[in-house]
Design an enzyme around this catalytic site. Structure first.
Site, PDB file in Angstrom:
ATOM      1  N   TYR A  57       1.047  -1.254  -0.052  1.00 30.68           N
ATOM      2  CA  TYR A  57       0.069  -0.078   0.143  1.00 30.68           C
ATOM      3  C   TYR A  57       0.738   1.153   0.107  1.00 30.68           C
ATOM      4  CZ  TYR A  57      -3.652  -3.312   1.647  1.00 30.68           C
ATOM      5  OH  TYR A  57      -4.605  -4.366   1.863  1.00 30.68           O
ATOM      6  N   HIS A 113      -0.474 -12.170   1.223  1.00 37.09           N
ATOM      7  CA  HIS A 113      -1.276 -10.994   0.660  1.00 37.09           C
ATOM      8  C   HIS A 113      -2.075 -11.952  -0.723  1.00 37.09           C
ATOM      9  CE1 HIS A 113      -1.936  -6.483   0.137  1.00 37.09           C
ATOM     10  NE2 HIS A 113      -3.286  -7.260   0.014  1.00 37.09           N
ATOM     11  N   SER A 138     -13.037  -4.509   2.136  1.00 38.43           N
ATOM     12  CA  SER A 138     -14.336  -3.896   1.309  1.00 38.43           C
ATOM     13  C   SER A 138     -15.534  -4.320   1.597  1.00 38.43           C
ATOM     14  CB  SER A 138     -13.775  -4.203  -0.368  1.00 38.43           C
ATOM     15  OG  SER A 138     -12.654  -3.780  -0.529  1.00 38.43           O
ATOM     16  N   PRO A 139     -15.856  -4.343   3.004  1.00 37.80           N
ATOM     17  CA  PRO A 139     -17.306  -4.622   3.500  1.00 37.80           C
ATOM     18  C   PRO A 139     -18.333  -3.770   3.054  1.00 37.80           C
ATOM     19  CG  PRO A 139     -16.155  -3.521   5.290  1.00 37.80           C
ATOM     20  CD  PRO A 139     -14.969  -3.915   4.101  1.00 37.80           C
ATOM     21  N   LEU A 140     -17.721  -2.494   2.581  1.00 36.92           N
ATOM     22  CA  LEU A 140     -18.904  -1.670   1.864  1.00 36.92           C
ATOM     23  C   LEU A 140     -18.705  -1.431   0.545  1.00 36.92           C
ATOM     24  CD1 LEU A 140     -17.882   1.298   4.825  1.00 36.92           C
ATOM     25  CD2 LEU A 140     -19.872   0.103   4.545  1.00 36.92           C
ATOM     26  N   ARG A 170     -16.222  -0.853  -1.482  1.00 34.84           N
ATOM     27  CA  ARG A 170     -15.455   0.188  -1.875  1.00 34.84           C
ATOM     28  C   ARG A 170     -16.003   1.408  -2.085  1.00 34.84           C
ATOM     29  NH1 ARG A 170     -13.935  -4.438  -4.685  1.00 34.84           N
ATOM     30  NH2 ARG A 170     -11.756  -5.445  -4.347  1.00 34.84           N
ATOM     31  N   GLY A 171     -17.164   1.600  -1.172  1.00 38.47           N
ATOM     32  CA  GLY A 171     -18.060   2.751  -0.876  1.00 38.47           C
ATOM     33  C   GLY A 171     -19.165   2.612  -1.586  1.00 38.47           C
TER      34      GLY A 171
HETATM   35  P1  ATR Z   1     -11.638  -1.056   1.325  1.00 36.41           P
HETATM   36  O1  ATR Z   1     -11.680  -1.985   2.388  1.00 36.41           O
HETATM   37  O2  ATR Z   1     -11.194  -1.459   0.013  1.00 36.41           O
HETATM   38  O3  ATR Z   1     -11.157   0.059   1.661  1.00 36.41           O
HETATM   39  P2  ATR Z   1     -14.716  -0.483   1.950  1.00 36.41           P
HETATM   40  O4  ATR Z   1     -14.346  -0.331   3.260  1.00 36.41           O
HETATM   41  O5  ATR Z   1     -15.462  -1.254   1.345  1.00 36.41           O
HETATM   42  O6  ATR Z   1     -13.296  -0.531   0.893  1.00 36.41           O
HETATM   43  O7  ATR Z   1     -14.983   1.113   1.216  1.00 36.41           O
HETATM   44  C1  ATR Z   1     -14.134   2.224   1.389  1.00 36.41           C
HETATM   45  C2  ATR Z   1     -14.726   3.308   0.749  1.00 36.41           C
HETATM   46  O8  ATR Z   1     -15.903   3.426   1.356  1.00 36.41           O
HETATM   47  C3  ATR Z   1     -13.811   4.590   0.792  1.00 36.41           C
HETATM   48  O9  ATR Z   1     -13.861   5.135  -0.466  1.00 36.41           O
HETATM   49  C4  ATR Z   1     -14.556   5.456   1.831  1.00 36.41           C
HETATM   50  O10 ATR Z   1     -14.674   6.591   1.410  1.00 36.41           O
HETATM   51  P3  ATR Z   1     -14.154   7.870   2.587  1.00 36.41           P
HETATM   52  O11 ATR Z   1     -12.447   7.742   2.821  1.00 36.41           O
HETATM   53  O12 ATR Z   1     -14.455   9.415   1.655  1.00 36.41           O
HETATM   54  O13 ATR Z   1     -14.964   7.831   3.734  1.00 36.41           O
HETATM   55  C5  ATR Z   1     -15.950   5.195   1.836  1.00 36.41           C
HETATM   56  N1  ATR Z   1     -16.668   5.093   2.924  1.00 36.41           N
HETATM   57  C6  ATR Z   1     -16.438   4.455   4.161  1.00 36.41           C
HETATM   58  N2  ATR Z   1     -17.306   4.603   5.064  1.00 36.41           N
HETATM   59  C7  ATR Z   1     -18.236   5.358   4.660  1.00 36.41           C
HETATM   60  C8  ATR Z   1     -19.314   5.830   4.957  1.00 36.41           C
HETATM   61  N3  ATR Z   1     -19.737   5.857   6.354  1.00 36.41           N
HETATM   62  N4  ATR Z   1     -20.103   6.803   4.136  1.00 36.41           N
HETATM   63  C9  ATR Z   1     -19.783   6.964   3.064  1.00 36.41           C
HETATM   64  N5  ATR Z   1     -18.455   6.474   2.552  1.00 36.41           N
HETATM   65  C10 ATR Z   1     -17.769   5.831   3.396  1.00 36.41           C
END
Ligand code: ATR
Length: 331
Positions: free
Chosen positions: A57, A126, A205-207, A209-210
């Site tokens: 990273y 990884h 990436s539980p979100l 990736r946003g």
């Molecule tokens: P990773 O594990 O790859 O980091 P993720 O957790 O699924 O992926 O998602 C990360 C993304 O969600 C980031 O782009 C983050 O953006 P910010 O840095 O602007 O927060 C976004 N993200 C995380 N939490 C968020 C929330 N509560 N609301 C909106 N966007 C969010």
């Protein structure tokens, strides 16, 4: 803060950790160092104990950042990092995965030095290395455990078969893999293998990736820029797929609205609801989003909510990575 165990390692961490990748790379430009350090400190103050980074990273920058932030505070956190993938220092291009015992040792020493840490609590391969037998990689990792240099061993994006072979050499504490409402491919045989062996699943990436936070309402506000991996090549964020995927996100937003929660909270609650063996490491660069994400611990999903959310993954358009990335997952 709710805690969960990392397999049978005896290490316990906050169920919601912080994935630190986006602080340095892949989702746009890196954060200013002082802001990133502030965020990391506030995360600890808010009860997060699990911090996840990797050698690649920011090509070492992310580890350096954590080193600066946590100097003198290592006892307050559980530090997880990863080795294996190689990059061209000039271009950042990925050059393959080195799982050789010599690289286990030298990557470990370099990571330790970059961070100024005395040990690494959880050290992951990884990506599975095609040219090295997993038993050989594990043999060297086991030596690091025996020498007291790492607390536990993890794998990332490994198949059930690789996990079982690796486990036969030394216990695996955690498998780190993408896992979310949209990404459930591991449920077929990888997650059952983890359950069978008492391995925790660390969901990255539980979100999505946003995408699963509801922050994008149309393809016109999709991420942009050369330094944003989603804009450049992530299949689900390409306009032809994203439009349809955003319609699925509406279901998450509706459930969130009914509960008075944020969509991000519903998405994280779904991951954490899969069982005590599942932990989440959402990434964020913003304190407000970090706080929102921690609020997921108070978001309760009903059976009806889950039934709706469980329908979505099969309808998602686009894979988790472009073809060259997909070749390295679930190996
Ligand atoms: P990773 O594990 O790859 O980091 P993720 O957790 O699924 O992926 O998602 C990360 C993304 O969600 C980031 O782009 C983050 O953006 P910010 O840095 O602007 O927060 C976004 N993200 C995380 N939490 C968020 C929330 N509560 N609301 C909106 N966007 C969010």
């Amino acid at each position: 803060m709710l805690s969960r165990n990392l397999g049978q390692s005896g290490i316990s961490v906050s169920a919601i950790g912080l994935g630190c990748m986006g602080l340095s790379e892949f989702y746009g430009e890196s954060m200013q160092e002082s802001e990133a350090i502030h965020l990391l400190h506030r995360a600890v103050d808010l009860g997060i104990t699990h911090f996840d980074t990797a050698e690649i990273y920011g090509q070492g920058q992310n580890e350096q950042l954590l080193g600066k932030a946590f100097a003198g505070r290592w006892d307050q956190i559980v530090l997880a990092t990863k080795f294996g993938p190689q990059r061209d220092p000039a271009t950042g291009a990925f050059l393959g995965v080195d799982g050789s015992p010599a690289n286990v040792r030298s990557s470990f020493e370099k990571s330790l030095k970059r961070m100024g840490a005395e040990k690494i609590d959880l050290y992951y391969l990884h990506r599975v290395a095609p040219a090295t037998q997993i038993e050989d990689t594990m043999g060297e990792l086991e030596k690091l455990v025996q020498e007291g240099k790492i607390g536990a061993v993890g794998l990332s994006e490994a198949s059930a078969k690789t996990i079982k072979r690796a486990y036969a050499v030394h216990p695996i504490a955690a498998l780190q893999t993408e896992y979310s409402i949209f990404s459930r491919d591991i449920e077929q045989d990888i997650l059952p293998a983890c359950v069978e062996l008492g391995i925790s699943l660390v969901a990255y990436s539980p979100l999505g990736r946003g995408m699963l936070t509801g922050r994008y309402s149309s393809t016109s506000d999709r991420p942009t820029g050369e330094s944003d991996f989603r804009a450049q090549m992530q299949p689900r964020f390409q306009p032809e797929n994203m439009e349809s995927n955003l319609k699925l996100v509406e279901a998450i937003k509706e459930i969130a609205a009914q509960k008075g929660c944020a969509a991000a909270q519903v998405s994280l609650a779904w991951v954490l609801d899969q069982g005590d063996h599942v932990l989440a490491i959402p990434g964020t660069t913003k304190l407000a989003n970090l706080q929102t994400n921690l609020g997921a611990l108070d978001c309760r999903l009903t059976e009806e909510d889950k039934a709706i959310l469980n329908e979505l993954a099969d309808q998602v358009l686009g894979e988790r990575y472009p073809p060259e990335g997909m070749a390295g997952v679930n190996q």
